[in-house]
Design a protein around this motif. Structure first.
Motif: not given
Length: 422
Positions: A149, A154, A307
């Motif tokens: 990541l 990712l 994320l």
């Protein structure tokens, strides 16, 4: 690989090739190594030589030699007399002006030596980091094994094995978390709502046995893989039987094909499928259709990990230390035997330690996992994780190797953790 990639990587920092890690870290302040206890290795009372070099405020390099006489070649696995050579690169974010970063070279699929990765990042020093496919997939040797990541992107999904320990680093808050993560992904046609589950990220899909010679891959009835590829993986996606749809910047299909292997431009991504998923992908991703991709990472409590820019993650195998205590025990398996080791750990006082233990040599016999954990505790680490080791174990500082790789020459690796001065 030569250093001229540096400018190329610098332009791509935001894409995650060189990733800034603002960490909350750990040992006592760098420069205080003289007060550290001796290493918990081998017999009591062994001679131990320790030197510390301050590289810049908040950053130091400590080298320890425990034991004196070289080991007999046939005693490397069993001797309690050593010797051991341990190197510790420590960064205290309270005083250090630079950044601890992760770099994986010009793309995810290739490998480079730790020396090249340190040099091309303009770093003061660093160590090898993640496990990678190595000989398993010679066409893409740098493909990470486990979580990858980078700045919220990712690029590699977590591994499914219970031995993987993921390290999540939040540059926005300085928070560091150790534990297992899980992942799920899906591509969905925004018009028809038909969808297909993603199984992997940036890893060549496997063609099921019995389907490798079919002229029409849509006739395969066995389950295969569905994989999403980013340009960060490689300029060209893996070739082979199956199907592939190429997506433009807007997520709409610009090409759909009953074969795999395409060159991607800077803003393109693709989805490949093998096995019976081939037919489904071609239905979901017809040319002109627009696909929405979802990718969800969860921590070991099942909570969704956002994320977002500033979040980074890498994977190791086996947690060595937790809460200041050794949590790994040796087993009668080759992985647990004495080998060169690379560790990353933190202490309660806010310093990060990158540690290498040379091994498979008469001048440094290496460490079992339990011995490596005891070294981490001796260095004051309250949490520590085992990174890739063996022939990959390498530390570079000031453009020079610290210690010696077990094969003599450096092994090209997938990525590295490095410290870049301000």
């Amino acid at each position: 690989m030569p250093v001229p990639h540096r400018a190329h990587r610098a332009r791509r920092t935001g894409a995650g090739v060189v990733v800034a890690l603002t960490l909350a870290l750990v040992l006592d302040a760098p420069g205080a190594a003289a007060a550290d206890p001796t290493l918990d290795l081998g017999a009591a009372g062994l001679p131990e030589a320790r030197t510390t070099q301050v590289l810049e405020p908040g950053v130091d390099l400590t080298q320890v030699v425990r034991g004196s006489a070289p080991a007999a070649p046939d005693a490397i696995e069993t001797t309690v007399l050593g010797p051991w050579r341990v190197a510790v690169l420590r960064v205290d974010p309270r005083t250090a002006k630079g950044r601890l970063v992760a770099t994986y070279g010009p793309d995810l699929a290739r490998t480079e030596t730790t020396s090249d990765l340190v040099a091309s990042a303009g770093a003061l020093g660093g160590v090898n980091a993640s496990y990678f496919t190595y000989t398993k997939n010679p066409a893409y040797p740098g493909d990470p094994v486990g979580l990858g990541l980078y700045d919220g992107h990712l690029l590699s999904e977590p591994g499914a094995t219970s031995t993987e320990v993921d390290v999540l680093l939040d540059a926005r808050t300085g928070r560091v978390r150790f534990g297992r993560t899980s992942w799920s992904g899906r591509v969905r046609n925004t018009k028809t709502r038909k969808s297909l589950a993603l199984e992997r990220l940036n890893t060549p899909p496997v063609v099921p046995k019995g389907c490798t010679k079919l002229k029409d891959p849509r006739r395969c009835t066995r389950s295969g893989d569905v994989v999403r590829f980013d340009r960060a993986f490689a300029e060209r996606t893996p070739k082979g039987r199956g199907a592939e749809v190429v997506l433009g910047r807007d997520g709409c299909v610009v090409r759909a094909s009953k074969s795999r292997g395409r060159r991607l431009s800077a803003h393109q991504t693709s989805v490949q499928a093998t096995g019976r998923q081939t037919k489904t992908l071609l239905r979901v991703g017809k040319k002109g259709a627009c696909l929405r991709t979802t990718s969800t990472l969860r921590d070991d409590r099942g909570k969704t990990v956002e994320l977002a820019k500033g979040l980074y993650g890498v994977a190791g195998r086996y947690r060595l230390v937790q809460g200041g205590k050794v949590v790994v025990k040796d087993k009668p398996q080759a992985f647990f035997e004495r080998n060169p080791r690379t560790l990353v750990g933190t202490t309660a006082s806010g310093v990060v330690a990158l540690v290498t233990i040379d091994g498979r040599q008469t001048t440094s016999v290496g460490a079992t996992l339990e011995e490596a954990a005891r070294v981490a505790v001796s260095l004051g680490l309250t949490d520590a994780v085992n990174l890739d080791g063996g022939g990959s174990t390498t530390m570079v500082v000031g453009g020079r190797l610290v210690g010696s790789p077990s094969h003599g020459d450096e092994r090209a690796v997938g990525d590295a953790l490095v410290y870049v001065p301000r």
